[in-house]
Motif scaffolding. Structure first.
Motif, PDB file in Angstrom:
ATOM      1  N   ARG A  71      -3.218  -4.084   4.348  1.00 19.52           N
ATOM      2  CA  ARG A  71      -4.484  -3.850   5.064  1.00 19.52           C
ATOM      3  C   ARG A  71      -5.244  -2.685   4.455  1.00 19.52           C
ATOM      4  NH1 ARG A  71      -1.838  -3.132  10.752  1.00 19.52           N
ATOM      5  NH2 ARG A  71      -0.560  -1.960   9.269  1.00 19.52           N
ATOM      6  N   SER A  72      -4.539  -1.603   4.110  1.00 19.49           N
ATOM      7  CA  SER A  72      -5.231  -0.372   3.722  1.00 19.49           C
ATOM      8  C   SER A  72      -5.248  -0.132   2.219  1.00 19.49           C
ATOM      9  CB  SER A  72      -4.591   0.827   4.424  1.00 19.49           C
ATOM     10  OG  SER A  72      -3.273   1.019   3.930  1.00 19.49           O
ATOM     11  N   ILE A  73      -5.039  -1.179   1.427  1.00 17.98           N
ATOM     12  CA  ILE A  73      -5.033  -0.991  -0.025  1.00 17.98           C
ATOM     13  C   ILE A  73      -6.483  -1.040  -0.548  1.00 17.98           C
ATOM     14  CG2 ILE A  73      -4.899  -3.390  -0.860  1.00 17.98           C
ATOM     15  CD1 ILE A  73      -2.354  -2.416  -2.462  1.00 17.98           C
ATOM     16  N   SER A  81       0.830  -1.223   0.000  1.00 18.92           N
ATOM     17  CA  SER A  81       0.000   0.000   0.000  1.00 18.92           C
ATOM     18  C   SER A  81       0.854   1.259   0.000  1.00 18.92           C
ATOM     19  CB  SER A  81      -0.938   0.010   1.215  1.00 18.92           C
ATOM     20  OG  SER A  81      -0.205   0.039   2.420  1.00 18.92           O
ATOM     21  N   GLN A  82       2.098   1.150   0.416  1.00 16.01           N
ATOM     22  CA  GLN A  82       2.984   2.330   0.438  1.00 16.01           C
ATOM     23  C   GLN A  82       4.433   1.839   0.494  1.00 16.01           C
ATOM     24  OE1 GLN A  82       2.161   4.382   4.256  1.00 16.01           O
ATOM     25  NE2 GLN A  82       3.916   3.301   5.124  1.00 16.01           N
ATOM     26  N   GLY A  83       5.342   2.783   0.451  1.00 19.90           N
ATOM     27  CA  GLY A  83       6.749   2.477   0.697  1.00 19.90           C
ATOM     28  C   GLY A  83       7.372   1.532  -0.320  1.00 19.90           C
ATOM     29  N   ASN A 105       7.972 -11.039  -0.138  1.00 20.28           N
ATOM     30  CA  ASN A 105       7.534 -10.889   1.256  1.00 20.28           C
ATOM     31  C   ASN A 105       8.113  -9.592   1.803  1.00 20.28           C
ATOM     32  OD1 ASN A 105       6.022 -13.333   1.831  1.00 20.28           O
ATOM     33  ND2 ASN A 105       7.961 -14.437   1.608  1.00 20.28           N
ATOM     34  N   ASN A 106       7.341  -8.522   1.624  1.00 21.94           N
ATOM     35  CA  ASN A 106       7.820  -7.194   2.000  1.00 21.94           C
ATOM     36  C   ASN A 106       7.126  -6.642   3.238  1.00 21.94           C
ATOM     37  OD1 ASN A 106       8.873  -4.288   1.369  1.00 21.94           O
ATOM     38  ND2 ASN A 106       6.636  -4.106   1.433  1.00 21.94           N
ATOM     39  N   ALA A 107       5.886  -7.038   3.501  1.00 19.47           N
ATOM     40  CA  ALA A 107       5.162  -6.487   4.659  1.00 19.47           C
ATOM     41  C   ALA A 107       5.996  -6.713   5.917  1.00 19.47           C
ATOM     42  CB  ALA A 107       3.793  -7.134   4.812  1.00 19.47           C
ATOM     43  N   LYS A 158      14.808   5.639   2.795  1.00 21.75           N
ATOM     44  CA  LYS A 158      13.864   6.771   2.798  1.00 21.75           C
ATOM     45  C   LYS A 158      12.496   6.313   2.326  1.00 21.75           C
ATOM     46  CE  LYS A 158      17.240  10.379   1.811  1.00 21.75           C
ATOM     47  NZ  LYS A 158      17.756  11.187   0.687  1.00 21.75           N
ATOM     48  N   SER A 159      11.751   5.690   3.237  1.00 19.47           N
ATOM     49  CA  SER A 159      10.370   5.293   2.959  1.00 19.47           C
ATOM     50  C   SER A 159       9.501   6.012   3.985  1.00 19.47           C
ATOM     51  CB  SER A 159      10.224   3.775   3.120  1.00 19.47           C
ATOM     52  OG  SER A 159      10.093   3.453   4.494  1.00 19.47           O
ATOM     53  N   PRO A 160       8.166   5.879   3.875  1.00 17.93           N
ATOM     54  CA  PRO A 160       7.302   6.545   4.874  1.00 17.93           C
ATOM     55  C   PRO A 160       7.539   6.051   6.302  1.00 17.93           C
ATOM     56  CG  PRO A 160       6.038   5.873   2.947  1.00 17.93           C
ATOM     57  CD  PRO A 160       7.393   5.261   2.792  1.00 17.93           C
TER      58      PRO A 160
HETATM   59  N1  LIG Z   1      12.518   1.639   5.563  1.00 23.64           N
HETATM   60  C1  LIG Z   1      13.574   1.085   6.145  1.00 23.64           C
HETATM   61  O1  LIG Z   1      14.492   1.778   6.611  1.00 23.64           O
HETATM   62  C2  LIG Z   1      13.682  -0.412   6.239  1.00 23.64           C
HETATM   63  C3  LIG Z   1      14.884  -0.940   6.731  1.00 23.64           C
HETATM   64  C4  LIG Z   1      15.031  -2.313   6.826  1.00 23.64           C
HETATM   65  C5  LIG Z   1      13.990  -3.135   6.460  1.00 23.64           C
HETATM   66  N2  LIG Z   1      12.831  -2.603   5.995  1.00 23.64           N
HETATM   67  C6  LIG Z   1      11.750  -3.527   5.645  1.00 23.64           C
HETATM   68  O2  LIG Z   1      11.239  -3.232   4.372  1.00 23.64           O
HETATM   69  C7  LIG Z   1       9.863  -3.600   4.337  1.00 23.64           C
HETATM   70  C8  LIG Z   1       9.060  -2.419   3.812  1.00 23.64           C
HETATM   71  O3  LIG Z   1       9.275  -1.312   4.648  1.00 23.64           O
HETATM   72  P1  LIG Z   1       8.835   0.194   4.310  1.00 23.64           P
HETATM   73  O4  LIG Z   1       9.934   1.056   4.749  1.00 23.64           O
HETATM   74  O5  LIG Z   1       8.307   0.286   2.934  1.00 23.64           O
HETATM   75  O6  LIG Z   1       7.657   0.318   5.394  1.00 23.64           O
HETATM   76  P2  LIG Z   1       6.282   1.072   5.405  1.00 23.64           P
HETATM   77  O7  LIG Z   1       6.349   2.318   4.576  1.00 23.64           O
HETATM   78  O8  LIG Z   1       5.897   1.156   6.841  1.00 23.64           O
HETATM   79  O9  LIG Z   1       5.314   0.033   4.647  1.00 23.64           O
HETATM   80  C9  LIG Z   1       4.977  -1.176   5.244  1.00 23.64           C
HETATM   81  C10 LIG Z   1       3.962  -1.879   4.385  1.00 23.64           C
HETATM   82  O10 LIG Z   1       3.592  -3.102   5.045  1.00 23.64           O
HETATM   83  C11 LIG Z   1       2.184  -3.165   5.139  1.00 23.64           C
HETATM   84  N3  LIG Z   1       1.753  -3.893   6.322  1.00 23.64           N
HETATM   85  C12 LIG Z   1       2.052  -3.632   7.622  1.00 23.64           C
HETATM   86  N4  LIG Z   1       1.394  -4.479   8.419  1.00 23.64           N
HETATM   87  C13 LIG Z   1       0.671  -5.301   7.611  1.00 23.64           C
HETATM   88  C14 LIG Z   1      -0.229  -6.384   7.836  1.00 23.64           C
HETATM   89  N5  LIG Z   1      -0.538  -6.812   9.083  1.00 23.64           N
HETATM   90  N6  LIG Z   1      -0.787  -6.982   6.757  1.00 23.64           N
HETATM   91  C15 LIG Z   1      -0.522  -6.561   5.510  1.00 23.64           C
HETATM   92  N7  LIG Z   1       0.329  -5.562   5.227  1.00 23.64           N
HETATM   93  C16 LIG Z   1       0.896  -4.935   6.273  1.00 23.64           C
HETATM   94  C17 LIG Z   1       1.732  -1.716   5.166  1.00 23.64           C
HETATM   95  O11 LIG Z   1       0.423  -1.578   4.663  1.00 23.64           O
HETATM   96  P3  LIG Z   1      -0.915  -1.419   5.563  1.00 23.64           P
HETATM   97  O12 LIG Z   1      -0.587  -0.556   6.724  1.00 23.64           O
HETATM   98  O13 LIG Z   1      -1.861  -0.834   4.578  1.00 23.64           O
HETATM   99  O14 LIG Z   1      -1.276  -2.822   5.944  1.00 23.64           O
HETATM  100  C18 LIG Z   1       2.704  -1.069   4.184  1.00 23.64           C
HETATM  101  O15 LIG Z   1       2.240  -1.233   2.856  1.00 23.64           O
HETATM  102  C19 LIG Z   1       9.491  -4.024   5.744  1.00 23.64           C
HETATM  103  O16 LIG Z   1       9.554  -5.434   5.848  1.00 23.64           O
HETATM  104  C20 LIG Z   1      10.573  -3.404   6.583  1.00 23.64           C
HETATM  105  O17 LIG Z   1      10.808  -4.110   7.795  1.00 23.64           O
HETATM  106  C21 LIG Z   1      12.651  -1.261   5.870  1.00 23.64           C
END
Ligand SMILES: NC(=O)c1ccc[n+]([C@@H]2O[C@H](COP(=O)([O-])OP(=O)(O)OC[C@H]3O[C@@H](n4cnc5c(N)ncnc54)[C@H](OP(=O)(O)O)[C@@H]3O)[C@@H](O)[C@H]2O)c1
Length: 235
Positions: A36-38, A13-15, A78-80, A180-182
């Motif tokens: 969840r929010s898509i 849904s984002q990021g 598997n990104n969630a 740099k994600s949300p």
């Molecule tokens: N950004 C970083 O610095 C960073 C660093 C290391 C690893 N990562 C990993 O990269 C991945 C993506 O991160 P991001 O930075 O893009 O995070 P984000 O912007 O918070 O996005 C997280 C995504 O996961 C979804 N999500 C969360 N809980 C969920 C659930 N119960 N069921 C289905 N979807 C769910 C959210 O959508 P909804 O809320 O709509 O469900 C959202 O689309 C994650 O696994 C994170 O741990 C990120």
């Protein structure tokens, strides 16, 4: 362009997940996006499924939709994931349960269902997004729950790669630094940049490009690809 693949992306849904879905679509592939929010939709080359990925029913719906509308599953991203950093004794039972729900249950069920489908084609690829903190615990970012879950995912990636190597199914992980994600408010970026040997944060495109590379690399399996500005190498 090679043939059009069917790609499931969780947390889209984002990021990073949303950018990954966009990139695969731009390459002409068909995408099933889950979060969840898509906003739910069914289009000719794109399906969005709304639900909690920790719930096996959501995982089942996503894989069934891919098979029913697009005929197969080629790749599962598997990104969630959620990340809660705090001193170990301050984690609440709710935070523990929420982290296991998304990071572990959200991997387990959909990966099972996807591999069942991939076995029918003797072909497939699982890419899981973990985190480099697993390899270099940092006293300024206490985050045992991330290590507990994402560390397990790194190990599970290698296990799956070996278990399914002869079945034509690959498993890899991308291990990001801080991106740099949300997930990170802009006012935190300067401090977070300093946590990387290269002195800056990563862009979402850095992770997307790693996913696209792994998906096009038939001889690469069981790899934990660090895209972390040098974090896992040292400091
Ligand atoms: N950004 C970083 O610095 C960073 C660093 C290391 C690893 N990562 C990993 O990269 C991945 C993506 O991160 P991001 O930075 O893009 O995070 P984000 O912007 O918070 O996005 C997280 C995504 O996961 C979804 N999500 C969360 N809980 C969920 C659930 N119960 N069921 C289905 N979807 C769910 C959210 O959508 P909804 O809320 O709509 O469900 C959202 O689309 C994650 O696994 C994170 O741990 C990120």
């Amino acid at each position: 362009m090679s043939h059009s693949k069917v790609i499931i992306v969780t947390g889209a849904s984002q990021g990073i997940g949303a950018e990954t879905a966009k990139a695969f679509r731009a390459q002409g592939h068909r995408v099933v996006a889950v979060a969840r929010s898509i906003a739910p939709t069914i289009e000719a080359d794109y399906i969005a499924i709304a639900g909690d990925i920790g719930d096996p029913a959501t995982a089942r719906r996503a894989v069934n939709a891919a098979v029913e509308h697009f005929g197969r599953v080629d790749t599962l991203v598997n990104n969630a994931g959620i990340f809660i950093a705090k001193p170990f004794t301050q984690y609440t039972a709710e935070e523990y349960a929420a982290t296991l729900n998304v990071n572990l249950n959200g991997f387990f069920y959909i990966t099972q269902f996807a591999i069942e489908q991939m076995q029918k084609n003797s072909s497939g690829h699982i890419v899981t997004i973990t985190t480099s903190l697993v390899d270099h615990a940092n006293s300024s970012v206490p985050s045992v729950l991330a290590s507990l879950t994402k560390g397990g995912l790194n190990s599970a990636t290698k296990s799956l790669a070996i278990e399914y190597a002869k079945a034509g199914i690959r498993a890899n992980a991308v291990s990001p630094g801080i991106i740099k994600s949300p997930m990170h408010a802009p006012e935190t970026h300067a401090r977070l940049a300093g946590m990387h040997p290269v002195g800056r944060m990563g862009e979402m495109s850095d992770i997307v490009n790693a996913i696209l590379y792994l998906d096009s690399a038939p001889f690469v399996t069981g790899e934990i690809l660090h895209v972390d500005g040098g974090q896992s190498a040292g400091r």
